[in-house]
Scaffold this active site. Structure first.
Site, PDB file in Angstrom:
ATOM      1  N   GLU A   1     -14.777   1.645 -18.066  1.00 16.81           N
ATOM      2  CA  GLU A   1     -13.790   2.727 -18.033  1.00 16.81           C
ATOM      3  C   GLU A   1     -14.269   3.909 -18.866  1.00 16.81           C
ATOM      4  O   GLU A   1     -14.061   5.076 -18.493  1.00 16.81           O
ATOM      5  CB  GLU A   1     -12.436   2.209 -18.542  1.00 16.81           C
ATOM      6  CG  GLU A   1     -11.253   3.045 -18.102  1.00 16.81           C
ATOM      7  CD  GLU A   1      -9.928   2.303 -18.294  1.00 16.81           C
ATOM      8  OE1 GLU A   1      -9.642   1.381 -17.509  1.00 16.81           O
ATOM      9  OE2 GLU A   1      -9.191   2.629 -19.231  1.00 16.81           O
TER      10      GLU A   1
ATOM     11  N   GLU B   1     -16.738   5.724 -16.851  1.00 13.66           N
ATOM     12  CA  GLU B   1     -16.005   6.477 -15.826  1.00 13.66           C
ATOM     13  C   GLU B   1     -15.424   7.755 -16.436  1.00 13.66           C
ATOM     14  O   GLU B   1     -15.511   8.846 -15.858  1.00 13.66           O
ATOM     15  CB  GLU B   1     -14.882   5.577 -15.272  1.00 13.66           C
ATOM     16  CG  GLU B   1     -14.149   6.153 -14.069  1.00 13.66           C
ATOM     17  CD  GLU B   1     -13.014   5.219 -13.604  1.00 13.66           C
ATOM     18  OE1 GLU B   1     -12.723   4.215 -14.308  1.00 13.66           O
ATOM     19  OE2 GLU B   1     -12.423   5.505 -12.548  1.00 13.66           O
TER      20      GLU B   1
ATOM     21  N   CYS C   1      -5.200  -1.213 -16.724  1.00 12.62           N
ATOM     22  CA  CYS C   1      -5.189  -2.659 -17.001  1.00 12.62           C
ATOM     23  C   CYS C   1      -3.804  -3.289 -16.940  1.00 12.62           C
ATOM     24  O   CYS C   1      -3.674  -4.497 -17.059  1.00 12.62           O
ATOM     25  CB  CYS C   1      -5.870  -2.991 -18.322  1.00 12.62           C
ATOM     26  SG  CYS C   1      -5.913  -1.668 -19.467  1.00 12.62           S
TER      27      CYS C   1
ATOM     28  N   SER D   1      -7.931   4.959 -13.230  1.00 14.02           N
ATOM     29  CA  SER D   1      -9.258   4.350 -13.282  1.00 14.02           C
ATOM     30  C   SER D   1      -9.383   3.296 -12.187  1.00 14.02           C
ATOM     31  O   SER D   1      -8.439   2.578 -11.888  1.00 14.02           O
ATOM     32  CB  SER D   1      -9.456   3.694 -14.655  1.00 14.02           C
ATOM     33  OG  SER D   1     -10.538   2.802 -14.607  1.00 14.02           O
TER      34      SER D   1
ATOM     35  N   LYS E   1       0.778 -10.164 -14.084  1.00 13.27           N
ATOM     36  CA  LYS E   1      -0.579 -10.676 -13.855  1.00 13.27           C
ATOM     37  C   LYS E   1      -0.576 -11.740 -12.762  1.00 13.27           C
ATOM     38  O   LYS E   1      -1.573 -11.941 -12.087  1.00 13.27           O
ATOM     39  CB  LYS E   1      -1.144 -11.274 -15.147  1.00 13.27           C
ATOM     40  CG  LYS E   1      -1.431 -10.248 -16.227  1.00 13.27           C
ATOM     41  CD  LYS E   1      -2.772  -9.570 -16.032  1.00 13.27           C
ATOM     42  CE  LYS E   1      -2.904  -8.381 -16.976  1.00 13.27           C
ATOM     43  NZ  LYS E   1      -4.032  -7.519 -16.622  1.00 13.27           N
TER      44      LYS E   1
ATOM     45  N   GLU F   1      -0.823  -9.647  -9.844  1.00 16.65           N
ATOM     46  CA  GLU F   1      -2.133  -8.978  -9.771  1.00 16.65           C
ATOM     47  C   GLU F   1      -3.203  -9.909  -9.205  1.00 16.65           C
ATOM     48  O   GLU F   1      -3.994  -9.528  -8.347  1.00 16.65           O
ATOM     49  CB  GLU F   1      -2.553  -8.508 -11.168  1.00 16.65           C
ATOM     50  CG  GLU F   1      -3.899  -7.806 -11.208  1.00 16.65           C
ATOM     51  CD  GLU F   1      -4.335  -7.458 -12.634  1.00 16.65           C
ATOM     52  OE1 GLU F   1      -4.290  -8.342 -13.505  1.00 16.65           O
ATOM     53  OE2 GLU F   1      -4.715  -6.300 -12.876  1.00 16.65           O
TER      54      GLU F   1
ATOM     55  N   GLU G   1      -7.137  -7.261  -2.879  1.00 19.76           N
ATOM     56  CA  GLU G   1      -8.409  -6.618  -3.268  1.00 19.76           C
ATOM     57  C   GLU G   1      -9.177  -7.461  -4.283  1.00 19.76           C
ATOM     58  O   GLU G   1     -10.331  -7.161  -4.560  1.00 19.76           O
ATOM     59  CB  GLU G   1      -8.147  -5.260  -3.926  1.00 19.76           C
ATOM     60  CG  GLU G   1      -7.226  -4.297  -3.201  1.00 19.76           C
ATOM     61  CD  GLU G   1      -5.761  -4.504  -3.564  1.00 19.76           C
ATOM     62  OE1 GLU G   1      -4.963  -4.575  -2.632  1.00 19.76           O
ATOM     63  OE2 GLU G   1      -5.409  -4.609  -4.753  1.00 19.76           O
TER      64      GLU G   1
ATOM     65  N   CYS H   1       0.977  -5.230 -24.431  1.00 15.80           N
ATOM     66  CA  CYS H   1       0.960  -6.608 -23.931  1.00 15.80           C
ATOM     67  C   CYS H   1       1.613  -7.608 -24.874  1.00 15.80           C
ATOM     68  O   CYS H   1       2.127  -8.628 -24.438  1.00 15.80           O
ATOM     69  CB  CYS H   1      -0.469  -7.045 -23.667  1.00 15.80           C
ATOM     70  SG  CYS H   1      -1.312  -5.946 -22.535  1.00 15.80           S
TER      71      CYS H   1
END
Ligand SMILES: Cc1cc2nc3c(=O)[nH]c(=O)nc-3n(C[C@H](O)[C@H](O)[C@H](O)COP(=O)(O)O)c2cc1C
Ligand code: SF4
Ligand code: SF4
Ligand code: SF4
Lengths: 588, 544
Positions: free
Chosen positions: A294, A297, A314, A334, A373, A376, A381, A518
């Protein structure tokens, strides 16, 4: 906006005190307090159910009743402001009887099978029944019945246990600004429903699980994956690998009676190794990796004129929120996968090669502070190896339950180290668990990469702390880099609306779906409230300070990974394994 | 469109079962065939309670009730009554004989009648602003605009007018609070949700004299410093909505609404909002939520609407009947008003007599009239020569009056002393052929249905109460059931969030007290003297 109880009152207000007679005792409280707050200041915690600090007072459960002289009926203390000279009784016969009657009414519409409930021993309804000494329920009758809603990948809804306190609704609306759920129907037939009567899994719910923390009962909980993980562990054909997120090590001790804010990394590793995982890796490793990807990037976009601000990726709840409500910012986000997914992708490619096991024979499990999560890891993907990068995500609560089922008391375990090579990490990765952490970790790397100089001071205090939106300007060798951090999607919405309106301009933004980051995720131990969040955050920064390496790019294992396997940061292989893309979703 | 008469058809699950839909269909067909569609409107109405046989037809403004009616009666009713103006004596509900007066059928005798809020209803063409103006309409507004805001408020305060929506709060004080509340943006709201079963007085005013409400709202707006008002009308009243819409239109055209009214710098606009169809939306804060487009759930009070109402701005919210009293007060002065009614509760009240009384209908009388006068002089006594058992005032959430209260003056303060309430003024008369358990259960079922569900005591308490009453009626009452009912009722009254839940147990509590023996007989002996409840046969004791 939510009125935060015990808000820091303006000085003028603070001086503005009123006198009350509370249970025959004279007290002075700020004039802006509610009766509930006033009692708390005087050391009396009035029992409540629908009330929750940080949310608009509701006054629905009628448990927090008090008797106020001159009032024709009993008064709900949570919604009643104090007045000069008020005379309050908090435990008269009338008050006690009325509170108990309302509690019994709630219980009369509640399955009395606490043993079967996810929230057994952490349920506010159960606690009150105990505290009030309810020995029998005088009012019996029909109970409302609803099918359990298992449509969501993250949040299970068992409305038979719902007491209609509305805390989930207010959390979703006021804290998260998602407005996924509301009351439906009326009267005895009222229930909580996603809008348009859709199952939760088809709604705009972003799976953050904050409503689970809000729920006083077992009506809301995570979708469980405990059985699947046990099956994998007991399957001799499978290599079962675990990763633990940065925020777990500062919370997993709580279910084992350790004080909130205890760092228990080593005990955690030892415990899960005993549980039967073949390898225990550290999501902090892939957090360091995320910073490299990241950060690269960001530097590319900054120096070569790419789309800015860059926004972190994230937090999967935030990603879904963006896909529903801010699709126009999609290119700002990102493309990096989250650390959980990066770890999964690496384990099933790089590590699989290393140990000579096929990806299909690896089961990748994770312990995450997060319910999103779970969603996710099921996204289409996320299949770098051809197989799901991460197979099962457990919340901290589920993981603790598994340990207890096996009879492992984490508090009494020895300290052990993560497995090599995906278990080595830095202080930069450690702070991922707290709001502002990703930003701080990224800045440590970006600064040094861009300037080629060593950072004079590693701690970026401006992006730390519990403020909803935090800003900082970092001088990167003459270039002022403007960054912003927000946590809780209501705060994110405030920030993004300003960005969208052009009122503010940033280079880099960190967004975490959950308040506090988190460590306050929807999968964390109960209770998770402001106080607990602060303690976990403190532990996170202590951990960072205690580590020998505190910058991601100094992580030797990461350096070796690029040399041996990945090649260049943001290179072709990295792109294939570690990056992803997003899609538009309906606003309703 | 203005209608000469309205025919109300009872549409309840019971009456539909007994053919009400067919009756309505036939009625509409016959009216069309007689060429009366433009003059006579068929409306649906709720139950009247008491023992009126279903289905019934009510013809307004004639105040003639036919009950029960069959499809085969319709042709005669249309040709004889609606076309030729001759009520069909044969079909009129027992005892409900009208007398003809001033071209209308009115309940008789009319000696007690005093028309203030109904001053124009039935006398003017409600669609014509000229008619209204010809009867001194908008004169009060003109007068108010020549006074200071404080003077207007003082006059209403002095008049002693108490809100007619049910709570009886002093209207002048409410206006004063709103006037004095900080803020430039303020609102006035007219509560025309009229959800109490058995009540339709507000509808009569809205449809018979819509300008009086607009004028009153403009006066209040001027007094409190608002320039915008909302009229919240239940969607089940499309005629009312149309009447008010039309009135707004013509008043705006005439410059009586809008900018710079009557050459002053006062501006006022009125808008209509349709009710969401729930009883709770009549509660003022739920109503405000509903106007704001949210779920009709009561708000936390304080703050009260005069401090923070619509969109958080100071708001004066008043009932239709309250508002209709205001122009005459401004015009004739506070003293004039105080001369009507009782010293502590001046003015008039519109009562709607329904149930087991000979003369059904609506009458406006001075406050302070006794129940005995209403039942026996105005209502012509209990039907079939029976005795009164209870009279429910103001619908289910009002008060329950027992025979010992026949001589209590009907006013807010006096009824409160007797643990009863005036409410909206509907009087549901129930005679002694009714079983008290059944009567009470009916009221409780209403609340079970109307509870919004926000708070525990009302959401679950109502359910448990109905369940207990139900088992008592089936002869399955348990030893401590009456005690449980008392606890549940008391708890609901003491701890409910809003007025609905607080008032819901009123009939239950009052009747548990007054008709204790009847309840006990049901529970312990499984006996219903009125033979209403289907008790299971008493099991004979085996003698061993
Ligand atoms: C459950 C409930 C229903 C109500 N329904 C109505 C109604 O239909 N019409 C009305 O005018 N007031 C109704 N009220 C009273 C209103 O809350 C409020 O007191 C009234 O609009 C104030 O106007 P007033 O002062 O002119 O009476 C209701 C109150 C409660 C608690
Ligand atoms: S998981 Fe989050 S978004 Fe979904 S309903 Fe709960 S609070 Fe709302
Ligand atoms: S689901 Fe939980 S938080 Fe939501 S209303 Fe029900 S009990 Fe309250
Ligand atoms: S008393 Fe409670 S449940 Fe009943 S209508 Fe009022 S707020 Fe709703």
């Amino acid at each position: 906006m939510a009125k935060v109880a015990g808000d820091i009152k303006s000085e003028q207000e603070q001086e503005n005190m009123v006198n009350l007679l509370l249970d025959e005792k004279e007290i002075q409280v700020p004039a802006s307090a509610t009766v509930l707050e006033a009692c708390k200041l005087a050391g009396i915690n009035i029992p409540t159910l629908c009330h929750m600090d940080g949310l608009t007072p509701y006054g629905g459960c009628r448990i927090c009743l008090v008797e106020i002289e001159g009032q024709p009926t009993l008064t709900a203390s949570c919604v009643t402001p104090v007045r000069e000279g008020m005379k309050i009784q908090t435990s008269s016969k009338k008050v006690r009887e009325a509170r108990k009657a309302n509690l019994e009414l709630l219980l009369s519409n509640h399955p009395l099978d606490c043993q079967l409930c996810d929230r057994n021993q952490s349920c506010e309804l159960q606690d009150l029944a105990y505290e009030f000494g309810v020995r029998k329920i005088r009012f019996q009758g029909e109970q409302q019945h609803h099918e359990v809603d298992l449509s969501s990948p993250s949040v299970k809804r068992d409305l038979d246990r719902c007491i209609l306190c509305g805390r989930c609704i207010r959390t979703c609306a006021e804290i998260q600004s998602v407005f996924a759920i509301d009351f439906a129907n009326r009267g005895f037939e009222s229930y909580i429903s996603p809008s348009l009567g859709l199952p939760l899994g088809e709604s705009v719910c972003i799976n953050c699980g904050q409503c689970i923390h809000a729920c006083p009962t077992g009506a809301l909980s995570e979708v469980e994956h405990v059985e699947q993980v046990w099956d994998a562990i007991n399957d001799p054909e499978k290599t079962v690998i675990l990763q633990t997120a940065p925020a777990i090590r500062v919370s997993i001790g709580e279910p084992f009676g350790m004080p909130q804010g205890t760092i228990s990394t080593g005990k955690m590793v030892a415990s899960f190794r005993r549980l039967g995982f073949d390898y225990v890796f550290d999501t902090n490793f892939s957090a360091d990796l995320t910073i490299i990807e990241e950060g690269t990037e960001f530097i590319t976009r900054l120096t070569q004129g790419g789309k800015l601000p860059l926004i972190t990726s994230c937090s999967p709840g935030w990603i879904k929120f963006m896909e529903h409500f801010y699709p126009e910012l999609m290119e700002n986000v990102s493309t990096c996968k989250s650390p959980q997914q990066m770890m999964g992708a690496l384990v099933k490619t790089y590590f699989a090669q290393k140990i000579g096991v096929e990806a299909k024979d690896i089961v990748m499990a994770s312990i995450m502070p997060c319910t999103a999560k779970k969603y996710e890891c099921q996204r289409d993907e996320m299949k770098a190896s051809g197989y799901q990068d991460v197979d099962y995500t457990l919340t901290t609560r589920e993981a603790a339950r598994m340990l207890r089922e096996k009879g492992i008391n984490l508090a009494e375990m020895p300290e052990e180290e993560f497995d090599d090579p995906l278990g080595i990490s830095t202080g930069a990765a450690a702070v991922f668990g707290a709001t502002g952490g990703v930003m701080e970790a990224a800045l440590r790397t970006v600064y040094e990469k861009v300037t080629g100089e060593t950072l004079p001071k590693l701690d970026f205090m401006d992006v730390r702390g519990i403020d909803g939106v935090k800003e900082a300007i970092v001088d990167v060798k003459g270039t002022p880099v403007r960054v912003a951090v927000s946590h809780g999607l209501g705060n994110a919405r405030t920030l993004l609306d300003k960005v969208r309106a052009g009122d503010v301009a940033y280079h880099f933004i960190e967004i975490m779906a959950c308040p506090g980051g988190c460590i306050g995720g929807g999968g964390q131990p109960i209770p998770t409230n402001l106080d607990v969040r602060m303690k976990r955050i403190e532990a996170i920064y202590n951990l960072d300070r205690s580590l020998p390496v505190r910058k991601s790019h100094d992580n030797p294992a990461i350096q070796k990974l690029y040399e041996d396997f990945l090649g260049e940061p943001n290179g072709e292989k990295a792109h294939h394994l570690l990056h992803t893309h997003y899609s538009c979703r309906d606003k309703m | 469109m203005l209608y000469r008469a309205h025919v109300l058809v009872e549409m309840t699950s019971n009456s539909i079962h007994l053919g009400a839909s067919q009756v309505k269909e036939r009625l509409e067909r016959e009216i069309a065939q007689a060429g009366l569609s433009s003059e006579i409107k068929v409306l649906e109405t709720g139950p009247l309670g008491g023992g009126v046989p279903s289905p019934f037809l009510m013809v307004y403004p004639d105040n003639v009730m036919y009950a029960p009616v069959h499809v085969s009666d319709i042709e005669e009713i249309v040709t004889e009554h609606l076309l030729k103006g001759r009520p069909v004596e044969r079909l009129i509900a027992a005892g409900a004989r009208p007398e003809r007066k001033e071209g209308y059928f009115q309940p008789s005798p009319l000696a007690k009648e005093k028309r203030v809020v109904l001053r124009n209803s039935g006398l003017i063409d409600p669609g014509s602003i000229e008619d209204y103006i010809a009867r001194d309409g908008y004169l009060a507004l003109g007068k108010a605009l020549s006074m200071t805001r404080q003077q207007v408020v003082d006059m209403i305060k002095d008049s002693g007018l108490l809100g007619r929506g049910g709570a009886g709060f002093p209207t002048g004080l409410k206006l004063e609070f709103t006037m004095k509340a900080a803020g430039d943006e303020k609102y006035v709201v007219c509560n025309a949700d009229e959800g109490e079963p058995g009540t339709f007085k507000d509808r009569l005013i809205l449809e018979g004299d819509p300008h009086s409400i607009l004028e009153a709202m403009a006066i209040c707006a001027y007094a409190v410093g608002a320039d915008e008002g909302y009229i919240y009308i239940r969607a089940e009243y499309p005629e009312s909505i149309r009447a008010v819409e039309k009135a707004i239109e013509s008043a705006t055209e005439s410059g009586l609404l809008g900018d710079g009214i009557l050459g002053s710098d006062f501006s006022f606009r009125a808008k209509i909002r349709q009710g969401a169809g729930a009883y709770i939306c009549g509660e003022e804060t739920s109503l405000l939520e509903s106007i704001e487009g949210k779920r009709g759930e009561p708000r936390v009070k304080p703050p009260y609407p005069p401090q923070a109402g619509l969109w958080g701005k100071p708001t004066a919210i008043n009932n239709v009947e309250t508002l209709a009293s205001i122009p005459p007060i401004i015009l004739h002065g506070a003293d004039w008003f105080k001369n009507i009614g009782t010293p502590t509760c001046p003015g008039t009240k519109v009562f709607t007599l329904t149930g087991n009384v000979n003369m059904l209908g609506l009458i406006e009388v001075p406050m302070g009239i006794t129940l005995r006068e209403l039942l026996y002089d105005v209502g012509g006594g209990i039907r079939g020569g029976r005795e009164m058992k209870v009279v429910q005032t103001g619908g289910p959430s009002g008060g329950t009056m027992t025979p010992d209260m026949l001589d209590v003056p009907m006013a807010f303060d006096t009824l409160t002393q007797f643990n009863s309430a005036l409410g909206s003024g509907a009087l549901i008369v129930i005679d002694d052929s009714h079983c008290i358990v059944d009567v009470v259960k009916n009221f409780c079922e209403f609340f079970l249905h109307e509870s919004c569900g926000k708070c525990t005591p009302c959401r679950i308490g109502n359910k448990r109460i109905v369940e207990i009453l139900d088992r008592i009626q089936r002869g399955k009452g348990q030893e401590n059931d009456l005690e449980l009912l008392r606890i549940l009722g008391e708890n609901m009254k003491e701890t409910s969030f809003c007025g609905l839940g607080q008032a819901a147990p009123n009939p239950l509590m009052k009747c548990l007290d007054y008709f204790r023996e009847e309840f006990e007989k049901h529970v312990t002996e499984h006996l219903c003297d009125c033979q209403v409840c289907e008790m299971k046969p008493k099991r004979k004791k085996l003698s061993v």
